[in-house]
Scaffold this motif. Structure first.
Motif, PDB file in Angstrom:
ATOM      1  N   UNK A 438      30.926 128.670 -16.646  1.00 54.83           N
ATOM      2  CA  UNK A 438      30.910 129.612 -15.350  1.00 54.83           C
ATOM      3  C   UNK A 438      32.227 129.436 -14.260  1.00 54.83           C
ATOM      4  N   UNK A 439      32.482 127.930 -14.164  1.00 48.97           N
ATOM      5  CA  UNK A 439      33.807 127.527 -13.325  1.00 48.97           C
ATOM      6  C   UNK A 439      34.871 128.207 -13.660  1.00 48.97           C
ATOM      7  N   UNK A 440      34.911 128.178 -14.958  1.00 50.50           N
ATOM      8  CA  UNK A 440      36.353 128.825 -15.714  1.00 50.50           C
ATOM      9  C   UNK A 440      36.208 130.303 -15.245  1.00 50.50           C
ATOM     10  N   UNK A 441      35.174 130.865 -15.002  1.00 54.10           N
ATOM     11  CA  UNK A 441      35.242 132.258 -14.540  1.00 54.10           C
ATOM     12  C   UNK A 441      35.599 132.437 -13.211  1.00 54.10           C
ATOM     13  N   UNK A 442      35.591 131.540 -12.361  1.00 53.89           N
ATOM     14  CA  UNK A 442      35.748 131.472 -10.763  1.00 53.89           C
ATOM     15  C   UNK A 442      37.496 131.910 -10.406  1.00 53.89           C
ATOM     16  N   UNK A 443      37.463 133.083  -9.800  1.00 52.19           N
ATOM     17  CA  UNK A 443      39.023 133.171  -9.538  1.00 52.19           C
ATOM     18  C   UNK A 443      39.081 132.769  -8.169  1.00 52.19           C
ATOM     19  N   UNK A 444      39.790 131.530  -8.015  1.00 58.63           N
ATOM     20  CA  UNK A 444      39.998 130.936  -6.838  1.00 58.63           C
ATOM     21  C   UNK A 444      40.627 131.654  -5.875  1.00 58.63           C
ATOM     22  N   UNK A 445      41.805 132.067  -6.101  1.00 57.54           N
ATOM     23  CA  UNK A 445      42.718 132.999  -5.189  1.00 57.54           C
ATOM     24  C   UNK A 445      41.847 134.225  -4.644  1.00 57.54           C
ATOM     25  N   UNK A 446      41.193 134.857  -5.556  1.00 59.26           N
ATOM     26  CA  UNK A 446      40.377 136.059  -5.088  1.00 59.26           C
ATOM     27  C   UNK A 446      39.397 135.566  -4.169  1.00 59.26           C
TER      28      UNK A 446
END
Length: 459
Positions: A438-446
């Protein structure tokens, strides 16, 4: 050397030096000490001494190995688990409301200190739990643990006020490091007092009660440092509402719940955190049982290894903070989750009664324990909107507490089916795999853009 107005070395237009970074660092140093303060409760009381001592007191009151709890016949050995569960579920319901209150007031440091001091006062009541008076122990712990969670909400929200986006990984990691150092130091002192209670002329029960009292005093005393060193700030972006503070806070809470869909990245991270943090907490909660029951070590040996974890976690938190400044918090958390997967896998193969492999496992836990938790806190702070920090951190803690029984349930069920703690610990790998995916799916910049925060130089 001379400077001209507006030149890089003049700090601000007009040639006035920018003193804000100095003031921020001063506040950050004060903020670190709340982690130092509250860790006494989480280690000495909640982590080590409360459960076995409450069991021993309840056993004195037991009839046919049962005590009456609200009309239910409960085994003394199950009483601490039920007590912690009750406190945890109450926290899950109350913390979001407290977060809404916090976001509508400038007096965050007073709320932080107030809950800390009330919690410490109830923790101090544990000193008077003796004989068969288990009821006082249950009530005192529930209230102290509720206050511990409430103060943590305000403390985490203050992180967003005393640290710029580029500083939060470092500041959060240093706070966790202070916590592990403070908690470990007091626990080491109490370990010596409990171990050598005969030489000190006291019973073991008195040594345990004094240790819990010392944790309460430590928590209350060191809270004065952030209380004196932090400054309040007026709330930002508050939702207009009528009525008193509490009724307006319910309005704020409802508005935040409706607005959560505007921050899908923060929500995705919260769900990821739910999984991997549950795995972490279950490993820590079950480590002593694994060491004593599966590997055959004495309780004193396991407690000494617990101290090793505490002090290694200091350096782990600081190291993870430095790595995050270079590679970004998300990447470093993911590396930490991979290490957690290796740890629970290694637990399958650690031989019985061999201290070196057990110590290696403990050191590995210490390295990733503080780092993953510290960076999760600072990373989440980037994904939430200004002015709602306390409220979002209340959801963060509510999810952590309200779902913390998932991991222990899986651990218990696997042990029930296999009669071994090795596969029970290994089963927790699922929490790290799902949390990492799930963390891999997190778009930090967005997520940072959605929240309206400044973009750090490294994400």
């Amino acid at each position: 050397m001379t400077t001209t107005p507006g030149s890089p070395t003049s700090g601000t237009p007009g040639g006035i030096a920018d003193l804000r970074p100095i003031a921020r660092r001063r506040e950050q140093r004060a903020w670190y000490f709340y982690d130092w303060a509250n860790s006494a409760f989480s280690t000495t009381i909640a982590g080590v001494l409360f459960a076995p001592y409450l069991i021993s007191v309840a056993e004195e009151a037991a009839v046919d190995n049962r005590i009456d709890v609200l009309g239910l016949a409960v085994a003394p050995g199950a009483l601490p688990s039920f007590t912690i569960t009750a406190s945890t579920l109450l926290s899950a319901f109350l913390l979001p409301l407290l977060g809404a209150v916090a976001d509508r007031t400038a007096r965050k440091k007073e709320l932080l200190a107030g809950f800390a001091w009330v919690g410490a006062a109830f923790a101090a009541l544990l000193f008077f739990v003796q004989g068969d008076n288990w009821q006082l122990g249950v009530v005192a712990f529930i209230v102290a643990n509720l206050c511990f969670g409430a103060a943590a909400v305000f403390n985490d929200a203050i992180l967003c006020l005393v640290a710029e986006e580029n500083e939060r990984d470092r500041v959060s990691s240093r706070g966790w490091a202070y916590g592990y150092a403070g908690g470990g130091l007091l626990l080491a002192i109490n370990f010596l007092m409990v171990t050598f209670h005969d030489s000190l002329g006291m019973s073991q029960g008195m040594a345990v009660r004094l240790s819990m009292l010392s944790a309460a005093v430590w928590w209350a005393g060191f809270t004065f440092i952030p209380f004196r060193g932090l400054r309040n700030r007026e709330p930002e972006h508050v939702v207009p509402a009528e009525g008193g503070l509490v009724s307006r806070s319910f309005g704020q809470l409802w508005a935040t719940l409706k607005g959560l869909r505007r921050y899908p990245v923060a929500l995705t991270f919260l769900v990821a955190y739910l999984f991997f943090n549950d795995g972490i907490q279950t490993v820590i909660a079950s480590a002593s049982t694994y060491g004593v029951e599966e590997l055959g070590f004495e309780t004193g040996t396991v407690l000494a290894v617990y101290l090793v974890v505490q002090f290694v976690a200091v350096f782990g938190a600081l190291s993870f903070g430095r790595a995050a400044e270079r590679y970004g918090a998300k990447s470093v958390i993911l590396v930490g989750l991979v290490i957690w997967m290796l740890i629970v896998t290694a637990a399958l193969f650690v031989p019985e009664r061999e201290i070196v492999p057990f110590l290696i496992l403990a050191v590995a836990i210490g390295i990733v324990l503080g780092g993953t938790q510290a960076l999760a806190r600072s990373y989440f702070s980037l994904l939430i909107p200004r002015g709602s920090e306390a409220e979002y951190f209340s959801f963060y803690h509510a999810m952590e507490r309200g779902t913390s029984w998932f991991g222990t349930l899986v651990f218990g069920l696997v042990y029930q089916m296999t009669d071994s703690y090795r596969p029970a610990i290994f089963a927790l790998i699922a929490f790290f795999v799902v949390g990492g995916a799930l963390l891999l799916r997190v778009d930090t910049a967005r997520g940072i853009r959605d929240a309206g925060n400044e973009m750090p130089s490294v994400v």
